[in-house]
Design a protein around this motif. Structure first.
Motif, PDB file in Angstrom:
ATOM      1  N   SER A  98      11.588  11.427   3.442  1.00  0.00           N
ATOM      2  CA  SER A  98      11.009  11.593   4.785  1.00  0.00           C
ATOM      3  C   SER A  98       9.575  11.089   4.868  1.00  0.00           C
ATOM      4  N   ASP A  99       9.298   9.983   4.174  1.00  0.00           N
ATOM      5  CA  ASP A  99       7.983   9.354   4.271  1.00  0.00           C
ATOM      6  C   ASP A  99       7.985   8.321   5.391  1.00  0.00           C
TER       7      ASP A  99
ATOM      8  N   THR B  29       2.613  15.980  11.590  1.00  0.00           N
ATOM      9  CA  THR B  29       3.536  16.729  10.746  1.00  0.00           C
ATOM     10  C   THR B  29       2.922  18.092  10.477  1.00  0.00           C
ATOM     11  N   LEU B  30       3.558  19.113  11.012  1.00  0.00           N
ATOM     12  CA  LEU B  30       3.009  20.464  10.918  1.00  0.00           C
ATOM     13  C   LEU B  30       3.317  21.100   9.569  1.00  0.00           C
TER      14      LEU B  30
ATOM     15  N   ARG C 294       2.874   8.576   2.512  1.00  0.00           N
ATOM     16  CA  ARG C 294       3.569   9.775   2.026  1.00  0.00           C
ATOM     17  C   ARG C 294       3.243  10.949   2.943  1.00  0.00           C
ATOM     18  N   GLN C 295       4.289  11.650   3.324  1.00  0.00           N
ATOM     19  CA  GLN C 295       4.117  12.751   4.255  1.00  0.00           C
ATOM     20  C   GLN C 295       3.644  14.009   3.548  1.00  0.00           C
ATOM     21  N   ALA C 296       2.984  14.864   4.313  1.00  0.00           N
ATOM     22  CA  ALA C 296       2.500  16.150   3.816  1.00  0.00           C
ATOM     23  C   ALA C 296       2.281  17.059   5.013  1.00  0.00           C
TER      24      ALA C 296
ATOM     25  N   LEU D 120       0.847  -1.193   0.000  1.00  0.00           N
ATOM     26  CA  LEU D 120       0.000   0.000   0.000  1.00  0.00           C
ATOM     27  C   LEU D 120       0.879   1.238   0.000  1.00  0.00           C
ATOM     28  N   ASP D 121       0.545   2.171  -0.865  1.00  0.00           N
ATOM     29  CA  ASP D 121       1.259   3.452  -0.943  1.00  0.00           C
ATOM     30  C   ASP D 121       0.217   4.551  -0.758  1.00  0.00           C
ATOM     31  N   VAL D 122       0.120   5.082   0.473  1.00  0.00           N
ATOM     32  CA  VAL D 122      -0.914   6.062   0.803  1.00  0.00           C
ATOM     33  C   VAL D 122      -0.512   7.424   0.230  1.00  0.00           C
ATOM     34  N   LYS D 123      -1.345   7.977  -0.623  1.00  0.00           N
ATOM     35  CA  LYS D 123      -1.047   9.249  -1.268  1.00  0.00           C
ATOM     36  C   LYS D 123      -1.011  10.384  -0.250  1.00  0.00           C
ATOM     37  N   ASP D 124      -0.349  11.490  -0.640  1.00  0.00           N
ATOM     38  CA  ASP D 124      -0.139  12.588   0.311  1.00  0.00           C
ATOM     39  C   ASP D 124      -1.389  13.431   0.561  1.00  0.00           C
TER      40      ASP D 124
END
Length: 445
Positions: free
Chosen positions: A350-351, A340-341, A362-364, A133-137
């Motif tokens: 940095s995911d 994540t602010l 994926r970070q956002a 699974l690759d969770v979109k940002d």
């Protein structure tokens, strides 16, 4: 260009004399001038209450249980199986791209180590074909296993109010340069906020003393208060939006051992005032009692007070450009939560990975994640040069985590089984997240 409205948030308990008068003064028996003043005051209080309610719903610092249940029901739920072998593999440092790999390879292969006893961990290129699974940002998800048990929770736009998010980001960023890094062997910086073993001269656990910059006691106190309020706000957002399983887990931990919440040292009569974007912020401790306090929020010309607010659990971290190899940990609570602010837009690296399930999240900016630390997890390398002291890439956030050593020492100290000095030996700041797999532990060569 949108200019963010100034936010000032503190914990306060200054009583309002007019509030007290309005509760007992009989309107008909009062002098005319007092009746007029009370009437104006009550009208203004109604306006303030309406504005305060609107603020709470706008920021999601509070939503009704029914609305929360409805909101959670709208988030996509994904069922996923456990892999036979974790991917990425435990102990591996992950690079999301060949560019990031080439940038960091010399550092990990030949660079000076913060702790020479630590074995050099392998640097690995991510193979996305091995991910389940690759969770979109921009994707919020509830992830569960084949038995229907919660594995992870991801929420985007966690704080919907941009002004409050800006305030929280600035508060977190202000703490990073002031405090000691507790993870020098990892990339970026991670600083502790909350309770640890304090000075030997005091017979109780104390707020962590990790400020490395020279400053007055008043400024030190104000910085600790800022951190406490930042985590208090984050905790309210978690309580109002996260699944009850995660919220209850933290509360059960606090209640089970009777440890103090993040009150920056407890009640007292010290004050500290600082100027922030032209606004005066007064920080007082006198409202702290039984893990609750009064949060005062100044938004432009408006000021709101929220009484009996539950403070955050006892410890957490603030991180910037932080990453760590795939590992597992054991905390005194089942769940951990990160917020994540800020993250540099349109960036890579940095995911966050849940390797037991082969998941990349994926970070956002403004993303909150709940996960279980005993499962293999980690964060990939940031897209920046390790020799660059001021990189363009920036990722900043806070996380609720607690050392097993802190919880264990607190229990034994409360029972009188160990002295303060012995407790202090058991609770070391660098052990905050060190209860992990043997692959991450120091080894002799």
């Amino acid at each position: 260009m949108v200019t963010a409205m100034c936010y000032s948030i503190s914990i306060d308990s200054a009583s309002d004399p007019m509030r007290l008068v309005s509760t007992w003064a009989p309107s008909n028996d009062c002098p005319e001038n007092l009746r007029s003043a009370l009437s104006t005051y009550r009208i203004n209080e109604k306006i303030k209450r309406a504005a305060r309610t609107q603020f709470l719903f706008r920021t999601r610092l509070y939503i009704s249980p029914g609305t929360k249940h409805s909101n959670l029901g709208k988030i996509k739920c994904i069922t996923i199986r456990k892999l036979k072998e974790s991917y990425p593999p435990r102990g591996a440092i992950i690079a999301d791209s060949r560019t990031i790999y080439n940038t960091w390879y010399p550092h990990f292969a030949f660079g000076k180590q913060a702790d020479s006893r630590m074995k050099r961990l392998p640097l690995a290129m991510l193979d996305t074909n091995q991910l389940q699974l690759d969770v979109k940002d921009d994707e919020s998800v509830i992830i569960q296993d084949e038995d229907g048990k919660l594995v992870a929770f991801v929420m985007r736009n966690f704080c919907p109010d941009p002004n409050l998010l800006h305030w929280a980001t600035e508060q977190a960023a202000g703490q990073i340069p002031l405090r000691r890094n507790i993870r020098k062997e990892d990339t970026g910086k991670l600083v502790l906020m909350g309770y640890s073993a304090g000075a030997r001269s005091k017979g109780q656990f104390d707020w962590v003393r990790n400020i490395t910059k020279k400053m007055t006691e008043e400024k030190r106190h104000a910085s600790n208060a800022d951190g406490s309020v930042l985590f208090a706000v984050a905790w309210q957002l978690i309580k109002s939006q996260f699944p009850e399983e995660i919220v209850d887990d933290f509360n059960d931990f606090v209640k089970s051992i009777g440890i103090r919440r993040m009150d920056w040292g407890g009640a007292g009569d010290k004050e500290a005032t600082k100027q922030e974007d032209g606004a005066s912020v007064t920080l007082m401790q006198s409202s702290i009692a039984d893990g609750e306090g009064t949060i005062k929020v100044e938004v432009g010309n408006d000021e709101f007070e929220f009484r009996n607010v539950e403070l955050a659990p006892p410890a957490g971290v603030i991180g910037q450009n932080y990453s760590r190899a795939i590992h597992r940990e054991h905390h005194p609570h089942k769940w951990a939560v990160s917020w994540t602010l800020y993250r540099t837009p349109k960036s890579i690296g940095s995911d966050f990975f849940l390797a037991d399930k082969g998941i990349r999240i994926r970070q956002a900016s403004n993303t909150a994640i709940g996960w279980s630390p005993p499962l293999d997890h980690g964060t990939s390398l940031p897209d920046c040069d390790p020799t660059d002291a001021d990189p363009v890439f920036r990722q900043l956030g806070v996380a609720f985590v607690t050392s097993n050593r802190l919880a264990g020492a607190w229990r034994k100290y409360q029972l009188g089984l160990i002295s303060r000095e012995e407790a202090e030996k058991e609770v070391a700041e660098h052990d905050l997240i060190s209860d992990g797999d043997a692959d991450m532990a120091p080894t002799k060569r």
